[in-house]
Design an enzyme around this catalytic site. Sequence first.
Site, short mmCIF file in Angstrom:
data_model
loop_
_atom_site.label_atom_id
_atom_site.label_comp_id
_atom_site.label_asym_id
_atom_site.label_seq_id
_atom_site.Cartn_x
_atom_site.Cartn_y
_atom_site.Cartn_z
N LYS A 3 0.85 -1.20 0.00
CA LYS A 3 0.00 0.00 0.00
C LYS A 3 0.88 1.24 0.00
CE LYS A 3 -3.97 2.03 2.45
NZ LYS A 3 -4.93 1.90 3.58
N SER B 277 -10.03 2.32 2.57
CA SER B 277 -9.05 2.98 1.73
C SER B 277 -8.10 2.04 1.01
CB SER B 277 -8.23 3.95 2.59
OG SER B 277 -7.42 3.24 3.51
N SER C 95 -10.53 0.14 6.88
CA SER C 95 -9.86 0.24 5.57
C SER C 95 -9.18 -1.04 5.08
CB SER C 95 -8.81 1.36 5.59
OG SER C 95 -9.42 2.61 5.46
#
Lengths: 492, 95
Positions: A79, A160, A184
């Site tokens: 990420k 997210s 998330s």
Amino acid sequence: MTDLTKLTLAGALDGLEKKEFSSRELTQGFVDAIAAANPVINAYVVETPEKALDMADASDARRANGEAGKLDGAPLGIKDLYCTKGVRTTACSNILDEFTPTYESTVTQNLWDQGAVMLGKLNMDEFAMGSSNETSRFGEVANPWRRAGGDNAKLTPGGSSGGSAAAVAADLCLGATASDTGGSIRQPAAFTGTVGIKPTYGRASRYGMVAFASSLDQAGPIAKTVEDSAILLETMCSHDPKDTTSLPVETPDWRADVTKPIKGMRIGIPKEYRMDGMPDAIEGLWQQGIDWLKDQGAEIVDVSLPHTKYALPAYYIVAPAEASSNLARYDGMRYGARVAGDNLNATYEESRAAGFGAEVQRRLMIGTYVLSSGYYDAYYLRAQKVRTRILQDFRDVFEKVDALLTPATPCAAFAYGENADDPLAMYLNDIFTVTANLAGLPAIAVPAGLDGQGLPLGLQVIGKALDEAACFRVGGALERAAGFVAKPEKWW
Amino acid sequence: MSVTKEDVRKVARLSRIAVEDGRLETLAGELNGILGWIDQLNEVDVEGVEPMTSVVETVMPMRADVVTDGDKVDEILANAPKRDDGFFVVPKAVE
């Protein structure tokens, strides 16, 4: 040769160990798959194929010498919130411009120390603020799943960690790092038919993670199976003196918990998670999950968490307040984008107006407002007291049960634009996940079925503090019972 | 409590975010929507409840008061928007 990208992490590590294929062959498979898919899926915002192949070659050499680590040769996606030395890291925000860290986050360093291979950086909502991946400076990620019946609407993979979830679901990595402040990891996992776990707050170091809300942020993986998520989490977690909230505890062997029987475990069903207007598919799946656990010998206990409905509003005080403080560092002086103004203050204000997107600006202003003089007691202090109440609710029920079973999300993946005009509707995505962040508890999302439109839905298991083992045990039991093997039909 | 355009202007300034006058009204509406929803927290009885400061009970660790890092000027300046001769270059801060 069979398509190596379809393997699970456990399967790939097994094949590497048996010398059925090399890390270079495996990595090349992912590099090619990413090159073909990414223009449509948009999961990767930085691709590092040369670095990946170099790391794969080094891994093959280690394995030949009998020096392989726990993840040796396994290609992973990272990420864009984790600082990676020499590889651009922006948390998908314009304000970080071309920021290229000169140091490595502890979580990613732990992965490289065990031989993992980096394929690139994964798309996400800007500063992890969002539930649909549409606040990213690099644009939307396409969920590999589409509605059945020829509806080709572009669906969100959630957020997210939308890039992480989409990359795992589309076989563009064996597993991915993600992070979870209000859901998330778990919401995107549920939206993409993948597994995501957020460990107990303090299990994983936050050093080198771009901060959003420091008392809530926690690292975790998104993976293809419960077992894969256990393998990744074991390596990601560690005690780290560079993070004062990192807990000085040993990381257990979670992989072994995945297959342990659940007979005799007491599973709580919190009545407050039965929301008005919950879709039948979610309600039905929850009941199905209860039956699966009962069939395997678990005892089902109805429990109450009376302050559940206050979790989301408390979160929308605590998280923006901490974000407004954390993001004060982006002033265009020492790194990131600078927009020159007439004076110093104007330079700050113009840099931040240009660098932050609309949702981030909105949350920073809410955070600043609730912390401002005269409002602190009414908002922030009250929210922290409500948080104590929420934690107490959990402590009370964990006197009676070993884990809790809930839906992971209130709906399946939605199409882009469906919630964009209403911040509050978007915030409701986290209604079942945010309580675990506020109370610091471990929680896993496991794919358990499809809705009427053929989209995946997930169940969530919440454990006691430091009892990820229960999440893996119950998660493994749900996975076996559900037999969830559906994959999105390849259209990209 | 209702957020006015003037409140938004003040909060934007405290947040160091430039906001054009044309956006103040919209932002006030959005903030009022969110803050109005947050107001349901007033229903919770928090009398005598301690505010939560940490989710896992733990003692803040201490480290030895020694220098453990340094001599990294190039690394520290590597991402600077402007730099010169080992220094950050920033706009004039004192008139």
